[in-house]
Each structure stands twice: as C-alpha cells, then as structure tokens.
Design a protein around this motif. Structure first.
Motif, mmCIF file in Angstrom:
data_model
loop_
_atom_site.group_PDB
_atom_site.id
_atom_site.type_symbol
_atom_site.label_atom_id
_atom_site.label_comp_id
_atom_site.label_asym_id
_atom_site.label_seq_id
_atom_site.Cartn_x
_atom_site.Cartn_y
_atom_site.Cartn_z
ATOM 1 N N SER A 43 -2.579 -47.518 20.283
ATOM 2 C CA SER A 43 -2.274 -48.085 21.602
ATOM 3 C C SER A 43 -1.216 -47.252 22.323
ATOM 4 C CB SER A 43 -1.791 -49.534 21.461
ATOM 5 O OG SER A 43 -0.499 -49.600 20.875
ATOM 6 N N LYS A 44 -0.465 -46.456 21.564
ATOM 7 C CA LYS A 44 0.525 -45.547 22.164
ATOM 8 C C LYS A 44 -0.007 -44.117 22.265
ATOM 9 C CE LYS A 44 4.732 -47.991 20.701
ATOM 10 N NZ LYS A 44 4.103 -49.173 20.086
ATOM 11 N N THR B 88 -0.791 -42.924 26.383
ATOM 12 C CA THR B 88 -1.727 -43.852 27.018
ATOM 13 C C THR B 88 -1.241 -44.346 28.375
ATOM 14 O OG1 THR B 88 -0.730 -45.653 25.725
ATOM 15 C CG2 THR B 88 -2.730 -44.637 24.844
ATOM 16 N N THR B 89 -0.085 -43.867 28.824
ATOM 17 C CA THR B 89 0.465 -44.330 30.108
ATOM 18 C C THR B 89 0.522 -43.214 31.146
ATOM 19 O OG1 THR B 89 2.758 -43.855 29.457
ATOM 20 C CG2 THR B 89 1.877 -46.026 28.880
ATOM 21 N N HIS B 90 -0.254 -42.169 30.988
ATOM 22 C CA HIS B 90 -0.169 -41.027 31.891
ATOM 23 C C HIS B 90 -0.940 -41.227 33.197
ATOM 24 C CE1 HIS B 90 0.887 -37.925 28.510
ATOM 25 N NE2 HIS B 90 1.862 -38.778 28.762
ATOM 26 N N GLY C 147 10.184 -40.879 32.538
ATOM 27 C CA GLY C 147 10.106 -41.011 31.090
ATOM 28 C C GLY C 147 11.204 -40.175 30.466
ATOM 29 N N THR D 47 11.733 -46.930 37.902
ATOM 30 C CA THR D 47 10.323 -46.838 38.268
ATOM 31 C C THR D 47 10.006 -45.496 38.923
ATOM 32 O OG1 THR D 47 10.613 -47.725 40.507
ATOM 33 C CG2 THR D 47 10.313 -49.332 38.703
ATOM 34 N N THR E 87 5.954 -39.760 29.764
ATOM 35 C CA THR E 87 5.817 -41.078 29.163
ATOM 36 C C THR E 87 4.828 -41.010 27.995
ATOM 37 O OG1 THR E 87 4.071 -41.603 30.757
ATOM 38 C CG2 THR E 87 6.329 -42.231 31.347
ATOM 39 N N ASP F 208 -1.976 -43.652 35.464
ATOM 40 C CA ASP F 208 -1.511 -44.328 36.679
ATOM 41 C C ASP F 208 -0.378 -43.588 37.377
ATOM 42 O OD1 ASP F 208 -3.423 -46.284 36.529
ATOM 43 O OD2 ASP F 208 -2.136 -47.777 35.586
#
Length: 336
Positions: free
Chosen positions: A166-167, A75-77, A10, A56, A72, A79
């Motif tokens: 959502s973010k 909400t993307t932490h 990120g 990636t 990042t 995984d």
C-alpha cells in the motif's frame, strides 16, 4: 537568467539528499518545503536555511515556486504531479512514475497539456558504475551479447515499510525498478519478456522474481531479484558479456572490465566518492536544472517514464499469468 524557484513536497530522507544537492547550485533558490507532518517540513527547512514551510502542495504554490520536487511515498505520486503540472509548474518526481498504468496515463496527459517540464528521478542511470558501462557500450569498446543483473536485499525486515504494497505499490516499484530501468537504458528496446515469481515469506505480494528478456538488438538478459535474501555484498550487480569481453559492477562501489582475452582486468573504484555523487543524484539534478534553464530535454522525460511504467506492469502481468509477453506489441498498442 533568473534562478529556478523550487519547492519540495515530502520531507523524508530522499528529499534531504536532493535539498543538499540543489542548495549548492547557484541557479536554484530552495523556496519551501511541505509535508503532511509539518514538523518534518520544519526540520528539513532548518537544514536548508531560510525555506518556508507548509503542510500541503497548495502551500508551496502560495510561495510562488516554479518547480516542485515530489518526494512522497510511491503510491502517492500521481495526484500531486497532475496537480502541479496543471498549475503549469515543472515537476521532478522521484520514482516510480505511478504504480499502475492508469496513473501513468493521467500524468502523461497532464504533462502534454502543461507548459511545465516533467522528469522522473532515476538516479541509478547516472551512478558512476553505470555511467562507465554506458560509455563502454556507446564507444563501441563493448558490444553486449548477453547480460545478467541481480538485486538481493533484506527489505522485508529493514526497513519494514518496504513490505507494505500500500506504500510501495509492490517490491519491483520500490527497489528493483532501477535494474529494470537499466535494461532498456543500456541495451535498447525490449522484444519479449517472461517473469516467474513467488511469495516465499511475504503474505502480501511476490518477493522473489526471475526474469528473462530479449532485445531488438539481439541481446538476451536475465534479472533476478529477492526482497528477503539479505544484504550480502555485492547485493546489486550488473554483468555484461561481449566478444571475449566482460564488464561487471559491484553495487555503486566498483566496475571491472576486460575488453579482450589479452587485456588485464581494469578496475575503477569509487568507494571514497560521496554517496550522492557516485549514486547519480548529483548528475540527475544537474541535468534537470540544465533542461529548465536551457530549454533542453530532461534526463528522464514523460515518454521514458511511461515506457518504464508499462514495462513494470507487463512484468507483473507475466508473473501472475505465467506466460511470455510480446513487449514490442504492447508498446505499439500504448502508442496507439
């Protein structure tokens, strides 16, 4: 001792803050940067100097990193943290741990099963202003009886993405999480909490919060936070009241305190200190690398992170259901 090989996942603003700090630590090798927009990774890698780039998390793994910084969106932490821990890597993840309890549970399970070290980035603990408050309390010079914290900001407009749950996962996860974290950091375990909230101008979520907390120590504290009020100075403030004593912060710039009725008010002004230093980023990165190099406890380990994640979930629950929550009981349930 070998250098800690770090990859950054990120490549936004906060990644550049950490990269600058880590690049000045002789114990660290900044190996690579990955971002789904690879041009962003390329830009940050150029600032670092000789880091590799990728798109990636797996690209970072191929660079033989032993530690990953997850920077990042909120909400993307979960995984990437779980995946990196599954590879046996150390993980520094920017706040929040997760934006729901299930995500936090996944990270906890992965951390307990991994040989890697997990740490949550909560820089405000180590800001100069809050370091001073912590020192006054721990020395016994200031015995807190009550406190009020507040955060008023204009983030529904600038930057506008903070109005998108959502973010962010919700406003408390993006911004007020720092003040919420300071509650237990400064005053100890919470007994009960109640939150009243409303959607004043936002169609997507609550944007005004008023909270009341009681603590096992006897302290009573309030916290007020508005996402739309504007940036009036000081938009971030902590005030602590003791026996004829008061200590208060003004954003990250100043702390004022008087520890007796007959004392003058003392002021420590950090205005001219670099942002990353006075904001606590330098100290939290140093403490994290210390833990990796020396085998000590990271500054905010997985247990601390889970406690904060539970507290945030309970505050939102109280707001939605309009009732007081016995937080002590919730902690017992979570521990099992």
């Amino acid at each position: 001792m070998s250098r800690t090989r770090i990859g950054i996942f990120g490549a936004g603003y906060i990644a550049s803050v950490h990269a600058d700090i880590l690049g000045q630590d002789d114990r660290v090798a900044l190996v690579g940067v990955a971002d789904m927009v690879e041009a962003n990774a390329t830009r940050l890698a150029a600032e670092i100097g000789d880091a590799q780039t990728g798109a990636t998390l797996e690209d970072l793994f191929r660079m033989e990193v032993d530690t990953v910084y997850i920077t990042t969106p909120n909400t993307t932490h979960v995984d990437p943290v779980v995946t990196a821990l599954g590879e046996g890597l150390n993980v520094f993840c920017e706040k929040p741990m997760a934006t729901d309890l299930a995500g936090g549970d996944r990270i906890r399970e992965a951390a307990l099963a991994s040989r890697g070290v997990y740490n949550l980035g909560m820089n405000r603990r180590y800001a100069y202003t809050h370091d001073k408050l912590k020192a006054l309390i721990e020395s016994g010079d200031l015995l807190p009886y009550s406190a009020q914290l507040k955060l008023n900001r204009g983030e529904l407009l600038r930057p506008a993405w903070t109005a998108d749950p959502s973010k962010t996962g919700g406003f408390l996860y993006e911004t007020t999480i720092h003040q919420i974290d300071l509650l237990q950091y400064l005053f100890g375990p919470i007994s009960t909490l109640r939150c009243a909230a409303r959607s004043a101008i936002s169609e997507a979520e609550f944007d005004d919060f008023s909270m009341l907390f009681t603590f096992e120590s006897g302290v009573v504290a309030t916290l007020s936070s508005s996402a739309h009020s504007g940036w009036s100075f000081p938009f971030e403030r902590v005030e602590i009241y003791g026996r004829y004593a008061t200590a208060m912060t003004e954003e990250l710039e100043r702390v004022r305190y008087a520890l007796d009725l007959d004392q003058v008010v003392r002021t420590e002004d950090y205005t001219h200190i670099a942002f990353a230093e006075k904001g606590g980023y330098v100290k939290e990165d140093r403490l994290f690398i210390d833990a990796l190099q020396n085998g000590g406890k990271p500054p905010v380990d997985v247990d601390d992170a889970c406690a904060l994640n539970l507290l945030l979930a309970c505050i939102y629950e109280s707001a939605h259901e309009n009732r007081e929550i016995d937080f002590t009981a919730r902690v017992r349930e979570a521990i099992g």
